[in-house]
Write a protein that holds these residues in place. Structure first.
Motif, PDB file in Angstrom:
ATOM      1  N   GLN A 204       0.844  -1.207   0.000  1.00 46.49           N
ATOM      2  CA  GLN A 204       0.000   0.000   0.000  1.00 46.49           C
ATOM      3  C   GLN A 204       0.870   1.244   0.000  1.00 46.49           C
ATOM      4  N   PHE A 205       1.847   1.219   0.861  1.00 44.78           N
ATOM      5  CA  PHE A 205       2.749   2.370   0.965  1.00 44.78           C
ATOM      6  C   PHE A 205       3.463   2.606  -0.364  1.00 44.78           C
ATOM      7  N   GLU A 206       3.933   1.509  -0.960  1.00 47.14           N
ATOM      8  CA  GLU A 206       4.678   1.666  -2.205  1.00 47.14           C
ATOM      9  C   GLU A 206       3.786   2.117  -3.351  1.00 47.14           C
ATOM     10  N   LEU A 207       2.552   1.650  -3.329  1.00 45.88           N
ATOM     11  CA  LEU A 207       1.641   2.089  -4.388  1.00 45.88           C
ATOM     12  C   LEU A 207       1.409   3.600  -4.300  1.00 45.88           C
ATOM     13  N   ILE A 208       1.249   4.092  -3.087  1.00 44.13           N
ATOM     14  CA  ILE A 208       1.035   5.529  -2.916  1.00 44.13           C
ATOM     15  C   ILE A 208       2.255   6.304  -3.418  1.00 44.13           C
ATOM     16  N   SER A 209       3.449   5.851  -3.068  1.00 43.84           N
ATOM     17  CA  SER A 209       4.604   6.632  -3.513  1.00 43.84           C
ATOM     18  C   SER A 209       4.830   6.487  -5.019  1.00 43.84           C
ATOM     19  N   LEU A 210       4.589   5.291  -5.543  1.00 38.36           N
ATOM     20  CA  LEU A 210       4.677   5.113  -6.999  1.00 38.36           C
ATOM     21  C   LEU A 210       3.748   6.078  -7.720  1.00 38.36           C
ATOM     22  N   GLN A 211       2.522   6.116  -7.219  1.00 38.18           N
ATOM     23  CA  GLN A 211       1.516   6.913  -7.918  1.00 38.18           C
ATOM     24  C   GLN A 211       1.832   8.389  -7.848  1.00 38.18           C
ATOM     25  N   GLU A 212       2.417   8.817  -6.742  1.00 36.15           N
ATOM     26  CA  GLU A 212       2.801  10.226  -6.639  1.00 36.15           C
ATOM     27  C   GLU A 212       3.828  10.588  -7.696  1.00 36.15           C
ATOM     28  N   ASN A 213       4.723   9.655  -7.989  1.00 36.23           N
ATOM     29  CA  ASN A 213       5.752   9.944  -8.991  1.00 36.23           C
ATOM     30  C   ASN A 213       5.244   9.827 -10.418  1.00 36.23           C
ATOM     31  N   LEU A 214       4.306   8.903 -10.632  1.00 32.46           N
ATOM     32  CA  LEU A 214       3.910   8.605 -12.014  1.00 32.46           C
ATOM     33  C   LEU A 214       2.691   9.385 -12.483  1.00 32.46           C
ATOM     34  N   GLU A 215       1.887   9.847 -11.556  1.00 34.43           N
ATOM     35  CA  GLU A 215       0.662  10.568 -11.891  1.00 34.43           C
ATOM     36  C   GLU A 215      -0.338   9.736 -12.696  1.00 34.43           C
ATOM     37  N   THR A 216      -0.229   8.430 -12.574  1.00 25.93           N
ATOM     38  CA  THR A 216      -1.215   7.554 -13.204  1.00 25.93           C
ATOM     39  C   THR A 216      -2.541   7.663 -12.445  1.00 25.93           C
ATOM     40  N   THR A 217      -3.643   7.610 -13.168  1.00 24.81           N
ATOM     41  CA  THR A 217      -4.936   7.513 -12.508  1.00 24.81           C
ATOM     42  C   THR A 217      -5.151   6.048 -12.134  1.00 24.81           C
ATOM     43  N   ILE A 218      -5.496   5.802 -10.885  1.00 20.99           N
ATOM     44  CA  ILE A 218      -5.676   4.414 -10.459  1.00 20.99           C
ATOM     45  C   ILE A 218      -7.107   4.204  -9.969  1.00 20.99           C
ATOM     46  N   ILE A 219      -7.737   3.161 -10.487  1.00 21.01           N
ATOM     47  CA  ILE A 219      -9.038   2.755  -9.946  1.00 21.01           C
ATOM     48  C   ILE A 219      -8.800   1.429  -9.243  1.00 21.01           C
ATOM     49  N   PHE A 220      -9.050   1.417  -7.967  1.00 24.55           N
ATOM     50  CA  PHE A 220      -8.585   0.341  -7.094  1.00 24.55           C
ATOM     51  C   PHE A 220      -9.772  -0.258  -6.354  1.00 24.55           C
ATOM     52  N   ILE A 221      -9.905  -1.568  -6.424  1.00 25.60           N
ATOM     53  CA  ILE A 221     -11.005  -2.225  -5.713  1.00 25.60           C
ATOM     54  C   ILE A 221     -10.510  -2.881  -4.437  1.00 25.60           C
ATOM     55  N   THR A 222     -11.278  -2.738  -3.389  1.00 30.95           N
ATOM     56  CA  THR A 222     -10.977  -3.468  -2.165  1.00 30.95           C
ATOM     57  C   THR A 222     -12.283  -3.704  -1.425  1.00 30.95           C
ATOM     58  N   HIS A 223     -12.259  -4.658  -0.457  1.00 30.75           N
ATOM     59  CA  HIS A 223     -13.415  -4.711   0.436  1.00 30.75           C
ATOM     60  C   HIS A 223     -12.983  -4.356   1.863  1.00 30.75           C
ATOM     61  N   ASP A 224     -11.771  -3.806   1.969  1.00 30.78           N
ATOM     62  CA  ASP A 224     -11.205  -3.451   3.268  1.00 30.78           C
ATOM     63  C   ASP A 224     -11.266  -1.927   3.449  1.00 30.78           C
ATOM     64  N   ILE A 225     -12.047  -1.494   4.431  1.00 25.70           N
ATOM     65  CA  ILE A 225     -12.301  -0.056   4.580  1.00 25.70           C
ATOM     66  C   ILE A 225     -11.031   0.710   4.958  1.00 25.70           C
ATOM     67  N   ASP A 226     -10.173   0.090   5.775  1.00 27.90           N
ATOM     68  CA  ASP A 226      -8.930   0.785   6.124  1.00 27.90           C
ATOM     69  C   ASP A 226      -8.052   0.976   4.895  1.00 27.90           C
ATOM     70  N   GLU A 227      -8.000  -0.059   4.059  1.00 29.05           N
ATOM     71  CA  GLU A 227      -7.224   0.057   2.823  1.00 29.05           C
ATOM     72  C   GLU A 227      -7.817   1.144   1.918  1.00 29.05           C
ATOM     73  N   ALA A 228      -9.135   1.169   1.855  1.00 30.73           N
ATOM     74  CA  ALA A 228      -9.810   2.168   1.015  1.00 30.73           C
ATOM     75  C   ALA A 228      -9.488   3.582   1.491  1.00 30.73           C
ATOM     76  N   PHE A 229      -9.582   3.782   2.786  1.00 30.59           N
ATOM     77  CA  PHE A 229      -9.354   5.120   3.335  1.00 30.59           C
ATOM     78  C   PHE A 229      -7.891   5.522   3.257  1.00 30.59           C
ATOM     79  N   LYS A 230      -7.014   4.521   3.321  1.00 30.20           N
ATOM     80  CA  LYS A 230      -5.592   4.826   3.265  1.00 30.20           C
ATOM     81  C   LYS A 230      -5.167   5.210   1.852  1.00 30.20           C
TER      82      LYS A 230
END
Ligand SMILES: Nc1ncnc2c1ncn2[C@@H]1O[C@H](COP(=O)(O)OP(=O)(O)O)[C@@H](O)[C@H]1O
Ligand SMILES: [Mg+2]
Length: 390
Positions: A204-230
């Motif tokens: 999760q942490f790495e995805l956030i930092s990756l996305q900050e650098n790449l500016e890719t739009t990400i549509i992400f599915i989860t059923h975990d509310i903490d993951e969603a909010f994070k």
């Protein structure tokens, strides 16, 4: 922010008698009742939403709520029963074979829960495959893939076989493969749910930092509310094929659309979502550095508090003066500056409550909230923190 995708009146019904099902739905019948009556599943029921360029949009809901059905419409793995998904003025659902091939090649990529890797190819080949399809010669494709591997922490594993990798490593390959083609949009269907909790947190942490650098739009599915909010800049909550709420985690926490959402987010750690900006108040006792200690004393008395916040030129925060020190200063003819307490706990507007909690417990005064130019924006006391996460 610009929209990269616009979903309009999107429906997906599974079953033969669609018009009967639609009619019952318009009369207010639930998904279950409609299925019982018509054997039609209302997998998506009139979804309207925009995806903003560069955001992480998280789609969350219970199993069967329609998350995968919705996600797979963005790359036309599923075709809508009706409605539109607009990308660059075109409806994805209406792309012809060539249009769809180009769209998948150039604009959109997907990462799957079960990784979706090719067991008979090594790590490098799994990643470079999409680039070679895109027409890159294999040398360039390999260079690009090696760079991607480095970004996701797969250094040195290029010749490994897929089967020798742990789950976390496999999903890194999946992500590297997804990102290698520089897609504008990356679709991720519960990519971390097969991973153990520690690995999951790293990812999760790495995805956030990756996305900050790449500016890719990400549509992400989860059923975990903490993951969603994070992860989510915004979170879309689906229930029985309907979009119940779409907003930032903080706004959903503060204003859940209904009881269902309230229950759904009930277990989430609100302190990680609510920011200082949401809970701070204006300090009622503010003085200038050049004011007299008597003035400070009077202000504190008026407001029945025992400390005042001291500002310098351009409203820059300087520190705190206490009631006792103001008394002492006026008696001994000292300036505010001479009794100023400069060691005051500080927070910025975007700190989460979680981040300032320890600091608040240790601080004898409410925390001073400052912006980038050190201007005092507000204060946060222990009471504000406690009431915000109840
Ligand atoms: N191919 C299909 N045929 C019939 N019903 C389906 C099919 N795919 C999904 N569904 C139904 O559509 C609903 C939404 O499914 P899905 O999008 O997979 O949910 P989620 O990903 O949120 O678990 C469920 O009720 C599911 O049973
Ligand atoms: Mg699913």
């Amino acid at each position: 922010m610009d929209n990269i995708l616009e979903v309009k009146n999107l429906y997906k019904l599974y079953g033969a008698n669609k018009s009967a099902a639609l009619k019952l739905s318009k009369q207010g019948m639930t998904k279950d009742e409609i299925y019982r009556k018509t054997k039609v599943t209302m997998a998506l029921n009139n979804i309207n939403l925009d995806v903003k360029k560069g955001e992480i949009l998280v789609i969350i809901g219970l199993s069967g709520s329609g998350k995968s059905t919705l996600l797979r419409m963005f790359n036309k793995l599923n075709v809508p029963s009706s409605g539109k998904i607009i990308f660059q003025d075109k409806d994805i659902a209406r792309l012809n074979k060539n249009g769809l091939r180009d769209f998948r090649k150039n604009n959109i990529a997907m990462v799957f829960q079960n990784f979706g890797l090719m067991d008979h190819k090594n790590v490098l080949k799994n990643i470079s495959y999409g680039l070679e399809i895109k027409g890159l010669n294999s040398k360039l494709a390999e260079e690009k893939s090696l760079a991607m591997m480095k970004m996701v922490g797969l250094d040195g594993l290029e010749n490994e076989s897929i089967n020798s990798l742990s789950g976390g490593m496999k999903q890194r390959v999946g992500i590297a493969r997804g990102l290698a083609t520089d897609p504008e949009i990356l679709l991720m269907d519960e990519p971390f749910s097969a991973l153990d909790p520690l690995v999951r947190r790293d990812m999760q942490f790495e995805l956030i930092s990756l996305q900050e650098n790449l500016e890719t739009t990400i549509i992400f599915i989860t059923h975990d509310i903490d993951e969603a909010f994070k992860l989510g800049d915004r979170v879309a909550i689906l229930k029985d094929g309907e979009l119940i709420q779409l907003d930032t985690p903080a706004n959903i926490s503060k204003n859940p659309a209904n009881e269902y959402v309230e229950d759904f987010i009930g277990n989430a750690d609100k302190s990680k979502v609510i920011t200082v900006r949401d809970i701070m108040i204006r300090p009622n006792s503010v003085v200038r550095l050049k004011d007299s200690p008597i003035h400070a004393l009077n202000i504190m008395k008026e407001n029945a508090v025992s400390s005042a916040y001291v500002l310098g030129p351009k409203l820059k925060f300087q520190g705190v003066i206490t009631l006792d020190d103001a008394l002492k200063a006026s008696r001994l003819n000292l300036s505010i500056e001479e009794v100023l307490i400069k060691d005051v706990a500080l927070a910025d507007l975007d700190s989460t409550v979680h981040e300032i909690m320890d600091m608040s417990v240790e601080s004898p005064y409410p925390i001073a909230v400052i912006d980038k130019s050190k201007e005092l924006k507000g204060i946060v006391s222990k009471v504000h923190i406690l009431t915000s996460i109840k």
